[in-house]
Write a protein that holds these residues in place. Structure first.
Motif, mmCIF file in Angstrom:
data_model
loop_
_atom_site.group_PDB
_atom_site.id
_atom_site.type_symbol
_atom_site.label_atom_id
_atom_site.label_comp_id
_atom_site.label_asym_id
_atom_site.label_seq_id
_atom_site.Cartn_x
_atom_site.Cartn_y
_atom_site.Cartn_z
ATOM 1 N N TRP A 23 -8.221 -5.347 7.029
ATOM 2 C CA TRP A 23 -7.020 -4.592 7.386
ATOM 3 C C TRP A 23 -5.922 -5.483 7.948
ATOM 4 O O TRP A 23 -4.752 -5.121 7.924
ATOM 5 N N ILE B 78 -9.302 -4.460 0.016
ATOM 6 C CA ILE B 78 -9.043 -4.296 1.451
ATOM 7 C C ILE B 78 -9.985 -3.257 2.047
ATOM 8 O O ILE B 78 -10.534 -3.454 3.135
ATOM 9 N N ARG B 79 -10.201 -2.155 1.351
ATOM 10 C CA ARG B 79 -11.083 -1.104 1.869
ATOM 11 C C ARG B 79 -12.537 -1.552 1.915
ATOM 12 O O ARG B 79 -13.250 -1.275 2.879
ATOM 13 N N ILE C 250 -2.385 -3.631 -7.860
ATOM 14 C CA ILE C 250 -2.257 -2.967 -6.564
ATOM 15 C C ILE C 250 -3.511 -2.169 -6.223
ATOM 16 O O ILE C 250 -4.030 -2.250 -5.101
ATOM 17 N N ARG C 251 -4.017 -1.413 -7.177
ATOM 18 C CA ARG C 251 -5.224 -0.612 -6.923
ATOM 19 C C ARG C 251 -6.428 -1.508 -6.644
ATOM 20 O O ARG C 251 -7.236 -1.235 -5.759
ATOM 21 N N GLU C 252 -6.529 -2.602 -7.393
ATOM 22 C CA GLU C 252 -7.643 -3.520 -7.186
ATOM 23 C C GLU C 252 -7.555 -4.168 -5.798
ATOM 24 O O GLU C 252 -8.560 -4.318 -5.100
ATOM 25 N N PHE C 253 -6.350 -4.557 -5.394
ATOM 26 C CA PHE C 253 -6.181 -5.156 -4.073
ATOM 27 C C PHE C 253 -6.477 -4.140 -2.976
ATOM 28 O O PHE C 253 -7.100 -4.465 -1.966
ATOM 29 N N TRP C 254 -6.063 -2.885 -3.154
ATOM 30 C CA TRP C 254 -6.354 -1.835 -2.173
ATOM 31 C C TRP C 254 -7.863 -1.618 -2.056
ATOM 32 O O TRP C 254 -8.406 -1.459 -0.958
ATOM 33 N N GLN C 255 -8.568 -1.625 -3.169
ATOM 34 C CA GLN C 255 -10.025 -1.471 -3.131
ATOM 35 C C GLN C 255 -10.672 -2.653 -2.413
ATOM 36 O O GLN C 255 -11.630 -2.472 -1.659
ATOM 37 N N LEU D 207 -2.733 -6.254 5.679
ATOM 38 C CA LEU D 207 -1.646 -5.317 5.409
ATOM 39 C C LEU D 207 -0.340 -5.685 6.103
ATOM 40 O O LEU D 207 0.710 -5.688 5.449
ATOM 41 N N LYS E 19 -12.934 -4.625 4.480
ATOM 42 C CA LYS E 19 -12.400 -4.353 5.825
ATOM 43 C C LYS E 19 -11.439 -5.454 6.277
ATOM 44 O O LYS E 19 -11.493 -5.934 7.400
#
Length: 58
Positions: free
Chosen positions: A27, A21-22, A14-19, A30, A25
């Motif tokens: 978005w 996406i950030r 989850i953290r890797e996927f969030w990084q 989501l 870019k």
């Protein structure tokens, strides 16, 4: 074992996927992921004893 010799800790999916996406870019991913998560949740709940309560929502 000294700290500099240890491999970096695994950040987790989850953290890797969030990084990702950030940084990239992306978005627009989501809403798709949230929709898929909701469908999966309804599917899991529909196979449980709470199924009659879900059918009344639709």
């Amino acid at each position: 074992m000294p700290a500099e010799d240890r491999p970096p800790a695994d950040p987790g999916l989850i953290r890797e996927f969030w990084q990702f996406i950030r940084q990239e870019k992306k978005w627009w991913l989501l809403p798709i992921l949230v929709s898929l998560a909701l469908v999966a949740l309804v599917t899991v709940i529909a196979s449980s004893p709470a199924a009659p309560f879900i059918y009344t929502l639709f």
